[in-house]
Design a protein around this motif. Structure first.
Motif, PDB file in Angstrom:
ATOM      1  N   HIS A  14       4.631   4.734 -13.706  1.00  0.00           N
ATOM      2  CA  HIS A  14       5.888   5.495 -13.679  1.00  0.00           C
ATOM      3  C   HIS A  14       7.049   4.574 -14.043  1.00  0.00           C
ATOM      4  CE1 HIS A  14       3.820   8.831 -11.695  1.00  0.00           C
ATOM      5  NE2 HIS A  14       3.280   7.941 -10.880  1.00  0.00           N
ATOM      6  N   GLY A  18      -5.527   5.103 -12.351  1.00  0.00           N
ATOM      7  CA  GLY A  18      -4.239   4.860 -11.711  1.00  0.00           C
ATOM      8  C   GLY A  18      -3.120   5.617 -12.401  1.00  0.00           C
ATOM      9  N   GLN A  19      -1.893   5.265 -12.043  1.00  0.00           N
ATOM     10  CA  GLN A  19      -0.712   5.925 -12.606  1.00  0.00           C
ATOM     11  C   GLN A  19       0.329   4.874 -12.930  1.00  0.00           C
ATOM     12  OE1 GLN A  19       0.747   8.925  -9.890  1.00  0.00           O
ATOM     13  NE2 GLN A  19      -1.343   9.579  -9.337  1.00  0.00           N
ATOM     14  N   TYR A  72       0.287  -0.264  -4.688  1.00  0.00           N
ATOM     15  CA  TYR A  72       1.328  -0.232  -5.716  1.00  0.00           C
ATOM     16  C   TYR A  72       1.815  -1.631  -6.071  1.00  0.00           C
ATOM     17  CZ  TYR A  72       4.934  -1.111  -2.180  1.00  0.00           C
ATOM     18  OH  TYR A  72       5.710  -1.683  -1.203  1.00  0.00           O
ATOM     19  N   LYS A 106       6.496   1.189 -11.920  1.00  0.00           N
ATOM     20  CA  LYS A 106       5.658   1.271 -10.729  1.00  0.00           C
ATOM     21  C   LYS A 106       4.234   1.588 -11.156  1.00  0.00           C
ATOM     22  CE  LYS A 106       5.410   3.317  -6.109  1.00  0.00           C
ATOM     23  NZ  LYS A 106       6.067   4.210  -5.145  1.00  0.00           N
ATOM     24  N   LEU A 107       3.319   0.697 -10.802  1.00  0.00           N
ATOM     25  CA  LEU A 107       1.902   0.876 -11.086  1.00  0.00           C
ATOM     26  C   LEU A 107       1.196   1.279  -9.796  1.00  0.00           C
ATOM     27  CD1 LEU A 107       1.269  -2.348 -13.205  1.00  0.00           C
ATOM     28  CD2 LEU A 107       1.788  -0.074 -14.057  1.00  0.00           C
ATOM     29  N   LEU A 108       0.387   2.332  -9.864  1.00  0.00           N
ATOM     30  CA  LEU A 108      -0.416   2.770  -8.734  1.00  0.00           C
ATOM     31  C   LEU A 108      -1.883   2.587  -9.103  1.00  0.00           C
ATOM     32  CD1 LEU A 108       1.421   6.080  -7.714  1.00  0.00           C
ATOM     33  CD2 LEU A 108       1.597   3.836  -6.645  1.00  0.00           C
ATOM     34  N   GLN A 147       0.851  -1.196   0.000  1.00  0.00           N
ATOM     35  CA  GLN A 147       0.000   0.000   0.000  1.00  0.00           C
ATOM     36  C   GLN A 147       0.879   1.235   0.000  1.00  0.00           C
ATOM     37  OE1 GLN A 147      -3.356  -0.114   2.634  1.00  0.00           O
ATOM     38  NE2 GLN A 147      -3.461   2.125   2.834  1.00  0.00           N
ATOM     39  N   GLU A 148       0.665   2.111  -0.983  1.00  0.00           N
ATOM     40  CA  GLU A 148       1.453   3.339  -1.127  1.00  0.00           C
ATOM     41  C   GLU A 148       1.056   4.361  -0.064  1.00  0.00           C
ATOM     42  OE1 GLU A 148       4.062   6.102  -3.285  1.00  0.00           O
ATOM     43  OE2 GLU A 148       3.924   3.941  -3.051  1.00  0.00           O
ATOM     44  N   PHE A 190      -3.662   4.655  -2.753  1.00  0.00           N
ATOM     45  CA  PHE A 190      -3.200   3.762  -3.816  1.00  0.00           C
ATOM     46  C   PHE A 190      -2.576   2.481  -3.269  1.00  0.00           C
ATOM     47  CE2 PHE A 190      -3.073   7.942  -5.888  1.00  0.00           C
ATOM     48  CZ  PHE A 190      -3.792   7.662  -7.052  1.00  0.00           C
ATOM     49  N   THR A 199       5.389  -2.863  -8.083  1.00  0.00           N
ATOM     50  CA  THR A 199       6.630  -2.493  -8.765  1.00  0.00           C
ATOM     51  C   THR A 199       7.227  -3.724  -9.415  1.00  0.00           C
ATOM     52  OG1 THR A 199       7.962  -2.828  -6.778  1.00  0.00           O
ATOM     53  CG2 THR A 199       7.094  -0.627  -7.148  1.00  0.00           C
TER      54      THR A 199
END
Length: 689
Positions: A670, A667-668, A621, A682-684, A614-615, A619, A623
C-alpha cells in the motif's frame, strides 16, 4: 344472615309474601345507603340536639332498624352501656313498631301500655315516655325513626307530633343530600383514581388492568372481576381479580355461555343481573353480575365484568354503569393504541432491517426545508462526518470532487425523471470515495420539484476492483510479452556469454572482455526479473529468514549513494527477531527498489524511517517512510501499472515487479503520500508458513 330472608324474623307463618318482599326492599335500601355501623355525623347530630332542646327531652335518637338490631346513628342524652354500644336488640326496640306500623307512635306512659310495661328498656333503664316519627325515604321504605325518650311520663300534643314529623323529614332530606354527596364524591374519587392509574407511565398495560379491576371491585362492592377477549365461541382471560374463586384466572379460556357473556355478545350493551336471574344460571350461582362490552374500532373485542356470590349491600346505580363503561372505553382505546404502536413498530423494524442490511443508503431531500429530512443509518457509513456537517445542497456540492462538481450540479438542476450517475467525494483527509446515486424527483400538484428521493451507494471498492482487473489484464499482457522477449533474448544471450567465457583474454585480445561479461550478467539478471512477470511461480523456493537481516542487506547496497546525498536510515524495532518464510532474493529486490525510489525522491537529503511489527494475527508489516517530494493523489492510484512511472525515463516495470513479488508471497503493498512531505510504503507479509 341473608338480607333477602330478613323479614322472616319478625313475621309469623301467616305473614304474606308481600310483607316479606316489602321488608327485603326496605333492608336493601338501608344497607345501600351505607348508614348502619358508621360514625356519628354532624348533620344528623344537629337535628337530634334540636329535637332534645325543642321538647326539653333528656334523650333524642335517630335510629336505624336492621334485621336483628336497632342502631343509633345519632344519639343525645344516652349514658352507660347504651351510649357505648349504640344499639339494642330489635326485639326490645320501641322504634321497631314505628317501622312496622309506618306511622308515628306516642307512648305517654310505658307502664300503662301492655306492649311496653315489661320491656327490658323500661324495667332496666326506667324509660316512661316514648315518641317516634318514621324516617321514610322517597321509595316508601321506613329506615328507622326520630324518637324522644324521657324518664317521666308526659303529654304530647298534636302540634308536638307535627314538629317531630317535620324533624324526621329533615333527616330524610339530609340522607338524600348525603347520598348525592357520597355519589359525587365516589365518582370524583373513582375518576381521579382511574386517571392516576391510566396515566401512570411506570405501569404496564397488564398492571393497569389489574389495578382497574381493584378500583371497580371497590367501587361496586363486588368481590371478583375479570377482563376477557371474545373470539368466536370462546373467551380468554387477559386480567383477573379472583378473590373467591368464582371467575377464571389469567390466560384461562371459557365458553361464551359462561358468566352471561352471551348476553354481552347479543346486546352489545352493559349487562346487570341480580339474584332472580342468576339463580336460573346453569353455570354458577351468583348473587350479582355487572359487565360492559369492550370495543376496538367499533367491533366487539371482549368484556369487563364484576360479580359476587355474597350478600349485596350496595345498589348499582346509573353512575356506576357509566363508570364501568368509562373503564371499558379506556381499555378498548388502549388496546387500539398498543396494536397501532406494535404494527407501526413492526413496520419500522422491517424497514430498518432492510435499510440496515443493504449497502445502500436511503435519503430524502426537501426543497422547502432545504435539508435532508430522512437518512438511513448506512448514510453515515457512506459519507462519514461530512454527511453530518452538510446542512443543504450548496454545502454538499463543496464536498464533491472538483473535477465532478460542475456536471453533478448541472445534472441535479435539470433532473426531471429518474436518473443514475457516479461521482466522487473528496474527504478532508484527502481520501476519495466513489458514490453512485439513483435519484427520483417528487413533484407537487403544480408539477414543481419539492423533494428528491434517492439511494446512495459507495462503489469505491467496485471502482478499485475494476482498476485491479485493468491492471491485472495489463500485467497478463506484459507477462506474455516479457516471456516472448525473454525467450528471444535469453537464447542468444546464453550463447554469447558462453563463448565469451570459453575464450581467454589473450585469445580475443580484447581489453573490454571483463566489462562485456559484466554487462552480459546485468542483461541476464534483467531478463530473470522480467520472467517474474511472465511466471508468478518462478523461484518459489523459500526459506525462513529474519526480516531485519534482509532489510539491512538491502540498506548496505545503497549505503554509498545515501552517504553522498546525506540520507540516513532510522529503524523502529517492535519485533526485531521476527522471521518469515520467503524468497530471500525477491524480498531483497523489493526493499532495494523501494529504497532506491525513496533516495531519488530526496535530492536534499533526509531520513528514511523503517518500522517493523505485527499488524494482526495474519500479517507482519514493514513500513518505509521517506521525506521526499511526495506523489500526487491522481498518480497514486496508478502505481504498479505497466509502463507507468513518476520518473522521467522510468518504465514502471520495477514497481510492477515489486507488486508481483509481494503478490506471490500472498502479501499486500500500500502507498500513501503527501506532496512535499513524503511517501509511505506499507508491506504486509503473511505470518503463516
Amino acid at each position: 344472615m341473608s338480607i333477602f330472608n330478613l323479614g322472616e324474623n319478625f313475621h309469623d307463618k301467616r305473614s304474606s309474601f308481600l310483607e316479606r318482599e316489602s321488608e327485603r326492599r326496605r333492608l336493601t335500601e338501608l344497607y345501600q345507603l351505607d348508614l348502619v355501623e358508621t360514625p356519628e355525623e354532624e348533620s344528623f347530630d344537629r337535628i337530634t340536639n334540636l329535637a332534645s332542646r325543642l321538647f326539653q327531652a333528656p334523650i333524642a335518637l335517630f335510629t336505624l332498624i336492621t334485621d336483628d338490631k336497632q342502631w343509633f346513628k345519632s344519639c343525645v342524652g344516652l349514658t352507660g352501656e347504651l351510649e357505648n354500644v349504640r344499639s339494642t336488640d330489635r326485639s326490645v326496640a320501641f322504634c321497631h313498631h314505628v317501622v312496622v306500623e309506618r306511622q308515628p307512635i306516642v307512648i305517654e306512659d310505658t307502664l300503662l301500655d301492655d306492649r311496653f310495661k315489661h320491656n327490658r328498656l323500661v324495667e332496666e333503664y326506667g324509660f316512661r315516655f316514648y315518641a317516634g316519627a318514621p324516617v321514610m325515604t322517597k321509595k316508601g321504605n321506613v329506615l328507622g325513626s326520630l324518637c324522644l325518650l324521657d324518664y317521666e311520663p308526659r303529654t304530647f300534643t298534636s302540634r308536638d307530633r307535627q314538629i317531630l314529623i317535620d324533624l324526621s323529614q329533615w333527616i330524610v332530606t339530609e340522607i338524600e343530600l348525603r347520598t348525592d354527596l357520597v355519589t359525587r364524591t365516589n365518582n370524583e374519587r373513582s375518576i381521579k383514581t382511574l386517571y392516576e392509574v391510566t396515566s401512570n407511565k411506570n405501569l404496564s398495560f397488564n398492571e393497569k388492568l389489574n389495578l382497574l379491576l381493584v378500583v371497580g371491585s371497590d367501587r361496586f362492592q363486588l368481590t371478583d372481576g375479570m377482563v376477557s377477549e371474545i373470539e368466536l365461541e370462546q373467551c380468554k382471560v387477559i386480567a383477573a381479580k379472583n378473590e373467591t374463586g368464582i371467575v377464571k384466572n389469567f390466560s384461562e379460556v371459557y365458553r361464551v355461555e359462561e358468566y352471561y357473556t352471551r348476553q354481552i355478545v347479543e346486546s352489545l350493551k352493559p349487562v346487570h343481573f341480580r339474584t332472580s336471574y342468576s339463580q336460573s344460571c346453569e353455570y354458577e350461582h351468583l348473587s350479582e353480575y355487572l359487565a360492559a362490552p369492550i370495543f376496538l374500532n367499533e367491533t366487539l373485542y371482549g368484556s369487563i365484568c364484576f360479580c359476587t356470590k355474597g350478600s349485596i349491600k350496595r345498589r348499582i346505580s346509573d353512575s356506576d354503569i357509566e363508570f364501568l363503561q368509562l373503564i371499558a372505553q379506556w381499555i378498548g382505546n388502549e388496546i387500539e393504541r398498543i396494536q397501532a404502536e406494535t404494527s407501526l413498530q413492526e413496520s419500522q423494524e422491517r424497514f430498518q432491517q432492510i435499510a440496515n442490511n443493504i449497502n445502500e443508503a436511503f435519503w430524502i431531500y426537501d426543497f422547502n426545508e432545504k435539508k435532508l429530512v430522512y437518512k438511513s443509518p448506512v448514510w453515515y457509513e457512506i459519507v462519514g462526518k461530512i454527511g453530518r456537517e452538510c446542512r443543504n445542497l450548496d454545502e454538499w456540492y463543496q464536498v464533491i470532487h472538483p473535477d465532478d462538481r460542475d456536471w453533478v450540479i448541472e445534472t441535479l438542476r435539470n433532473l426531471k425523471t429518474r436518473a443514475e450517475f457516479d461521482y466522487r467525494l473528496l474527504y478532508k483527509n484527502g481520501q476519495v470515495h466513489w458514490i453512485r446515486n439513483r435519484i427520483v424527483p417528487i413533484l407537487n400538484e403544480k408539477g414543481e420539484k419539492f423533494r428528491f428521493v434517492g439511494v446512495a451507494e459507495d462503489i469505491t471498492e467496485y471502482k478499485l476492483n475494476a482498476d485491479l482487473f485493468r491492471k491485472s489484464d495489463k500485467l497478463a499482457a506484459v507477462g506474455q510479452l516479457a516471456a516472448s522477449i525473454a525467450h528471444e533474448v535469453r537464447n542468444p544471450l546464453t550463447s554469447i556469454k558462453g563463448f565469451m567465457q570459453l575464450g581467454s583474454y589473450d585469445t580475443f585480445n580484447n581489453p573490454y572482455h571483463d566489462l562485456i561479461i559484466s554487462e552480459l550478467n546485468q542483461i541476464e539478471e534483467f531478463v530473470n526479473e522480467i520472467l517474474i512477470l511472465a511466471n508468478s511461480h518462478i523461484e518459489t523456493v523459500r526459506e525462513r529468514k529474519k526480516v531485519i537481516d534482509l532489510i539491512e542487506q538491502s540498506m548496505y547496497l545503497v549505503s554509498d549513494i545515501c552517504e553522498m546525498q546525506n540520507i540516513s536510515f532510522l529503524i523502529h524495532h517492535r519485533e526485531k527477531d521476527r522471521s518469515l518464510w520467503c524468497n530471500e532474493n525477491q524480498l531483497k529486490q523489493v526493499f532495494h527498489h523501494i529504497f532506491t525510489n525513496a533516495i531519488e525522491a530526496m535530492p536534499n537529503g533526509g531520513t528514511i524511517e523503517i518500522e517493523l511489527g505485527q499488524e494482526n494475527k495474519e500479517f507482519f508489516y514493514v513500513t518505509i517512510q521517506d521525506q521526499g517530494i511526495g506523489i500526487e493523489k491522481e498518480r497514486l492510484a496508478r502505481l504498479g501499472e505497466p509502463f507507468y512511472s513518476n520518473k522521467e525515463k522510468g518504465s514502471g516495470l520495477g514497481l510492477m515487479i515489486c507488486y508481483r513479488i509481494i503478490e506471490n508471497h500472498k502479501g499486500q503493498i500500500h502507498f500513501t503520500s503527501e506532496l512535499n512531505k513524503g511517501t509511505r510504503v506499507k508491506l504486509l507479509l503473511p505470518l503463516l508458513d
